[in-house]
Design a protein around this motif. Structure first.
Motif, PDB file in Angstrom:
ATOM      1  N   PRO A  51      -2.570   3.441 -14.040  1.00 37.54           N
ATOM      2  CA  PRO A  51      -2.393   3.123 -15.470  1.00 37.54           C
ATOM      3  C   PRO A  51      -0.946   3.165 -15.922  1.00 37.54           C
ATOM      4  CG  PRO A  51      -3.435   5.280 -15.190  1.00 37.54           C
ATOM      5  CD  PRO A  51      -3.436   4.615 -13.850  1.00 37.54           C
ATOM      6  N   ARG A  52      -0.141   4.058 -15.358  1.00 39.39           N
ATOM      7  CA  ARG A  52       1.262   4.124 -15.761  1.00 39.39           C
ATOM      8  C   ARG A  52       2.013   2.852 -15.410  1.00 39.39           C
ATOM      9  NH1 ARG A  52       3.359  10.329 -14.625  1.00 39.39           N
ATOM     10  NH2 ARG A  52       3.253  10.988 -16.792  1.00 39.39           N
ATOM     11  N   TRP A  53       1.631   2.187 -14.331  1.00 41.28           N
ATOM     12  CA  TRP A  53       2.356   0.990 -13.902  1.00 41.28           C
ATOM     13  C   TRP A  53       1.596  -0.290 -14.222  1.00 41.28           C
ATOM     14  CZ3 TRP A  53       7.346   0.834 -12.421  1.00 41.28           C
ATOM     15  CH2 TRP A  53       7.959   2.078 -12.216  1.00 41.28           C
ATOM     16  N   GLY A  54       0.602  -0.188 -15.114  1.00 44.34           N
ATOM     17  CA  GLY A  54      -0.031  -1.382 -15.672  1.00 44.34           C
ATOM     18  C   GLY A  54      -1.112  -2.014 -14.822  1.00 44.34           C
ATOM     19  N   TYR A  55      -1.655  -1.287 -13.855  1.00 42.50           N
ATOM     20  CA  TYR A  55      -2.722  -1.837 -13.025  1.00 42.50           C
ATOM     21  C   TYR A  55      -4.083  -1.532 -13.644  1.00 42.50           C
ATOM     22  CZ  TYR A  55       0.891  -2.448  -9.475  1.00 42.50           C
ATOM     23  OH  TYR A  55       2.018  -2.823  -8.804  1.00 42.50           O
ATOM     24  N   THR A  56      -5.027  -2.460 -13.471  1.00 43.37           N
ATOM     25  CA  THR A  56      -6.360  -2.297 -14.038  1.00 43.37           C
ATOM     26  C   THR A  56      -7.059  -1.070 -13.489  1.00 43.37           C
ATOM     27  OG1 THR A  56      -6.528  -4.701 -14.258  1.00 43.37           O
ATOM     28  CG2 THR A  56      -8.575  -3.424 -14.411  1.00 43.37           C
ATOM     29  N   ASP A  57      -6.954  -0.860 -12.196  1.00 43.62           N
ATOM     30  CA  ASP A  57      -7.572   0.300 -11.560  1.00 43.62           C
ATOM     31  C   ASP A  57      -6.863   0.549 -10.234  1.00 43.62           C
ATOM     32  OD1 ASP A  57      -8.610  -1.586  -9.700  1.00 43.62           O
ATOM     33  OD2 ASP A  57     -10.419  -1.844 -10.903  1.00 43.62           O
ATOM     34  N   VAL A  58      -7.302   1.560  -9.527  1.00 42.09           N
ATOM     35  CA  VAL A  58      -6.609   1.949  -8.303  1.00 42.09           C
ATOM     36  C   VAL A  58      -6.773   0.899  -7.209  1.00 42.09           C
ATOM     37  CG1 VAL A  58      -8.549   3.287  -7.342  1.00 42.09           C
ATOM     38  CG2 VAL A  58      -6.186   3.897  -6.745  1.00 42.09           C
ATOM     39  N   ASP A  59      -7.918   0.212  -7.179  1.00 41.87           N
ATOM     40  CA  ASP A  59      -8.097  -0.832  -6.165  1.00 41.87           C
ATOM     41  C   ASP A  59      -7.116  -1.977  -6.393  1.00 41.87           C
ATOM     42  OD1 ASP A  59     -10.222   0.462  -4.823  1.00 41.87           O
ATOM     43  OD2 ASP A  59     -11.657  -0.271  -6.308  1.00 41.87           O
ATOM     44  N   CYS A  60      -6.921  -2.340  -7.645  1.00 44.54           N
ATOM     45  CA  CYS A  60      -5.935  -3.382  -7.982  1.00 44.54           C
ATOM     46  C   CYS A  60      -4.534  -2.924  -7.592  1.00 44.54           C
ATOM     47  CB  CYS A  60      -6.012  -3.691  -9.459  1.00 44.54           C
ATOM     48  SG  CYS A  60      -4.798  -4.898 -10.034  1.00 44.54           S
ATOM     49  N   TYR A  61      -4.215  -1.675  -7.875  1.00 45.78           N
ATOM     50  CA  TYR A  61      -2.906  -1.137  -7.505  1.00 45.78           C
ATOM     51  C   TYR A  61      -2.696  -1.184  -6.003  1.00 45.78           C
ATOM     52  CZ  TYR A  61       0.505   2.552  -6.388  1.00 45.78           C
ATOM     53  OH  TYR A  61       1.549   3.275  -5.851  1.00 45.78           O
ATOM     54  N   CYS A  64      12.566   0.642   8.015  1.00 41.95           N
ATOM     55  CA  CYS A  64      11.430   1.404   7.479  1.00 41.95           C
ATOM     56  C   CYS A  64      10.888   2.320   8.568  1.00 41.95           C
ATOM     57  CB  CYS A  64      10.317   0.466   7.016  1.00 41.95           C
ATOM     58  SG  CYS A  64      10.785  -0.652   5.678  1.00 41.95           S
ATOM     59  N   VAL A  65      10.737   3.593   8.248  1.00 45.44           N
ATOM     60  CA  VAL A  65      10.237   4.576   9.209  1.00 45.44           C
ATOM     61  C   VAL A  65       8.907   5.126   8.702  1.00 45.44           C
ATOM     62  CG1 VAL A  65      10.720   6.720  10.443  1.00 45.44           C
ATOM     63  CG2 VAL A  65      12.607   5.179   9.834  1.00 45.44           C
ATOM     64  N   SER A  66       7.848   4.886   9.448  1.00 46.55           N
ATOM     65  CA  SER A  66       6.505   5.395   9.106  1.00 46.55           C
ATOM     66  C   SER A  66       6.075   4.949   7.712  1.00 46.55           C
ATOM     67  CB  SER A  66       6.473   6.931   9.202  1.00 46.55           C
ATOM     68  OG  SER A  66       6.843   7.390  10.472  1.00 46.55           O
ATOM     69  N   SER A  67       6.346   3.712   7.363  1.00 46.20           N
ATOM     70  CA  SER A  67       6.110   3.250   5.996  1.00 46.20           C
ATOM     71  C   SER A  67       4.733   2.601   5.829  1.00 46.20           C
ATOM     72  CB  SER A  67       7.192   2.247   5.584  1.00 46.20           C
ATOM     73  OG  SER A  67       8.453   2.877   5.525  1.00 46.20           O
ATOM     74  N   PRO A  68       3.974   2.997   4.799  1.00 49.01           N
ATOM     75  CA  PRO A  68       2.679   2.372   4.532  1.00 49.01           C
ATOM     76  C   PRO A  68       2.840   0.903   4.154  1.00 49.01           C
ATOM     77  CG  PRO A  68       2.895   4.465   3.356  1.00 49.01           C
ATOM     78  CD  PRO A  68       4.253   4.114   3.885  1.00 49.01           C
ATOM     79  N   LEU A  69       2.065   0.053   4.799  1.00 51.25           N
ATOM     80  CA  LEU A  69       2.062  -1.379   4.478  1.00 51.25           C
ATOM     81  C   LEU A  69       0.762  -1.807   3.831  1.00 51.25           C
ATOM     82  CD1 LEU A  69       3.672  -2.690   7.802  1.00 51.25           C
ATOM     83  CD2 LEU A  69       4.829  -2.046   5.674  1.00 51.25           C
ATOM     84  N   ASP A  70      -0.294  -1.033   4.041  1.00 47.67           N
ATOM     85  CA  ASP A  70      -1.607  -1.271   3.437  1.00 47.67           C
ATOM     86  C   ASP A  70      -2.048   0.039   2.800  1.00 47.67           C
ATOM     87  OD1 ASP A  70      -4.331  -1.534   2.869  1.00 47.67           O
ATOM     88  OD2 ASP A  70      -4.712  -2.827   4.582  1.00 47.67           O
ATOM     89  N   LEU A  71      -1.921   0.147   1.478  1.00 48.47           N
ATOM     90  CA  LEU A  71      -2.150   1.415   0.791  1.00 48.47           C
ATOM     91  C   LEU A  71      -3.601   1.863   0.863  1.00 48.47           C
ATOM     92  CD1 LEU A  71       0.050   0.876  -2.381  1.00 48.47           C
ATOM     93  CD2 LEU A  71       0.645   2.068  -0.272  1.00 48.47           C
ATOM     94  N   ASP A  72      -4.538   0.926   0.833  1.00 50.13           N
ATOM     95  CA  ASP A  72      -5.952   1.308   0.870  1.00 50.13           C
ATOM     96  C   ASP A  72      -6.300   1.976   2.191  1.00 50.13           C
ATOM     97  OD1 ASP A  72      -8.641   1.160  -0.460  1.00 50.13           O
ATOM     98  OD2 ASP A  72      -9.101   0.055   1.376  1.00 50.13           O
ATOM     99  N   SER A  73      -5.826   1.420   3.299  1.00 46.32           N
ATOM    100  CA  SER A  73      -6.126   2.033   4.599  1.00 46.32           C
ATOM    101  C   SER A  73      -5.467   3.407   4.712  1.00 46.32           C
ATOM    102  CB  SER A  73      -5.671   1.121   5.743  1.00 46.32           C
ATOM    103  OG  SER A  73      -4.258   1.011   5.773  1.00 46.32           O
ATOM    104  N   CYS A  74      -4.286   3.557   4.133  1.00 42.27           N
ATOM    105  CA  CYS A  74      -3.625   4.862   4.148  1.00 42.27           C
ATOM    106  C   CYS A  74      -4.400   5.873   3.315  1.00 42.27           C
ATOM    107  CB  CYS A  74      -2.196   4.746   3.618  1.00 42.27           C
ATOM    108  SG  CYS A  74      -1.093   3.835   4.700  1.00 42.27           S
ATOM    109  N   SER A  75      -4.945   5.414   2.188  1.00 45.78           N
ATOM    110  CA  SER A  75      -5.735   6.298   1.334  1.00 45.78           C
ATOM    111  C   SER A  75      -6.949   6.836   2.076  1.00 45.78           C
ATOM    112  CB  SER A  75      -6.181   5.539   0.081  1.00 45.78           C
ATOM    113  OG  SER A  75      -7.136   6.267  -0.645  1.00 45.78           O
ATOM    114  N   HIS A  76      -7.631   5.974   2.808  1.00 45.34           N
ATOM    115  CA  HIS A  76      -8.791   6.424   3.590  1.00 45.34           C
ATOM    116  C   HIS A  76      -8.361   7.346   4.734  1.00 45.34           C
ATOM    117  CE1 HIS A  76     -11.808   4.084   1.517  1.00 45.34           C
ATOM    118  NE2 HIS A  76     -11.052   3.000   1.616  1.00 45.34           N
ATOM    119  N   GLN A  77      -7.253   7.028   5.357  1.00 45.48           N
ATOM    120  CA  GLN A  77      -6.787   7.830   6.484  1.00 45.48           C
ATOM    121  C   GLN A  77      -6.409   9.248   6.045  1.00 45.48           C
ATOM    122  OE1 GLN A  77      -6.843   6.977   9.576  1.00 45.48           O
ATOM    123  NE2 GLN A  77      -5.310   8.160  10.723  1.00 45.48           N
TER     124      GLN A  77
END
Length: 313
Positions: A215-225, A140-153
């Motif tokens: 919503p396309r992948w069945g998650y309640t909201d973006v935080d859940c995703y 894995c090269v430069s791969s996000p492991l925590d999506l929420d922290s990447c979203s803020h960054q």
């Protein structure tokens, strides 16, 4: 600032059939002079495709070293846009697991490796957390492991130009979906439900994920995703994985290095190796290219290829 001149890669198109009748497009590249010593499934990042320069550059280096390469287009990406409705997500196992099964059958007795660039690594990690035997090794090269922290960054002011570029690419990819529809009120049709949002007004990746991806992948909201599609916690909990190699720059402006540092410090997952560089940016790792000895302009490419060559024995 000047893109590397990349030669054409002779390739053959393969279609991976999915359960609902859709397909994913794979570009198959073969080394010129002999049979492959192994196969590499190469997965692009967010808003990318099999034809992105970084993907093609790394594929060319693998071919020179004797590997066969499968360059995957995730759902809705590149030339595979019309083969499957919708778009991909960080955790899209119902798409990726059939790819791993098909790749294992095609590889036969040869080693089967995976390489994910940026979000492509996250996609492969999530699939392997469900099926650890899907690949013999993963880089894995430069791969996000925590999506929420990447979203803020990515929402920091210094990244505004890049975020606008990525969001526009994601919107264009979504609107090119054969089953995408909007009416005069700019209502977006997703999974037979109507989202009352003007898609062209979306400005951030987080908002795109809230309106489209979750919503396309069945998650309640973006935080859940973001929580459920982030592989970090499962890895910290010791979930089994094949041998893995993580390349991460500490100065990456879009993917915080904290997650990779935490994994490396905890020596988790077992058998994983880490290359944590002071510099390199996001999937940059620039180096001087030499057309004879070092044909890649990324030293991370070379490290990944060397690591997988060792896995071949």
């Amino acid at each position: 600032m000047l893109p590397q001149q990349l030669g054409a890669i002779p390739s053959e198109d393969l279609l991976i059939r999915l359960a609902e009748g859709a397909s994913l497009l794979v570009r198959q590249d073969l080394p010129e002079r002999h049979h492959p010593i192994g196969w590499v499934l190469l997965v692009h990042g967010l808003a990318g495709s099999s034809e992105r320069p970084g993907v093609r550059r790394l594929a060319g280096l693998f071919l020179r070293c004797g590997f066969g390469v499968w360059r995957l287009n995730l759902r809705g990406a590149g030339a595979g846009r019309k083969l499957a409705s919708g778009t991909y997500a960080s955790a899209c196992n119902r798409d990726i697991l059939p790819v791993l099964v098909a790749a294992r059958e095609l590889a036969r007795a040869l080693p089967l490796f995976g390489v994910g660039l940026s979000l492509g690594g996250t996609v492969l990690l999530n699939a392997l957390l469900e099926r650890p035997d899907g690949l013999d090794a993963l880089a894995c090269v430069s791969s996000p492991l925590d999506l929420d922290s990447c979203s803020h960054q990515i929402s920091r002011p210094r990244n505004s130009f890049y975020q606008r570029y990525m969001v526009r690419a994601l919107i264009n990819q979504t609107k090119a979906d054969p089953q995408f529809r909007t009416d005069s009120q700019a209502k977006v049709s997703i999974n037979s439900s109507i989202v009352r949002t003007n898609i062209d007004k979306i400005c951030t990746i987080r908002d795109f994920d809230a309106v489209i991806t979750a919503p396309r992948w069945g998650y309640t909201d973006v935080d859940c995703y973001y929580r459920d599609a982030s592989p970090l916690q499962a890895m910290l909990n010791g979930a089994p994985l094949p041998p893995a190699f993580f390349v991460q720059a500490l100065d990456d402006p879009w993917v915080p290095a904290d997650s990779a540092v935490a994994l490396a410090s905890a020596q988790i997952p077992l058998g994983a190796e880490f290359c944590l560089s002071q510099q390199g940016g996001h999937n940059g790792f620039h180096a001087v290219a030499d057309s004879q000895l070092n044909p890649s302009s990324s030293w991370a490419d070379r490290r990944v290829v060397e690591w997988l060559l060792q896995r071949c024995g």
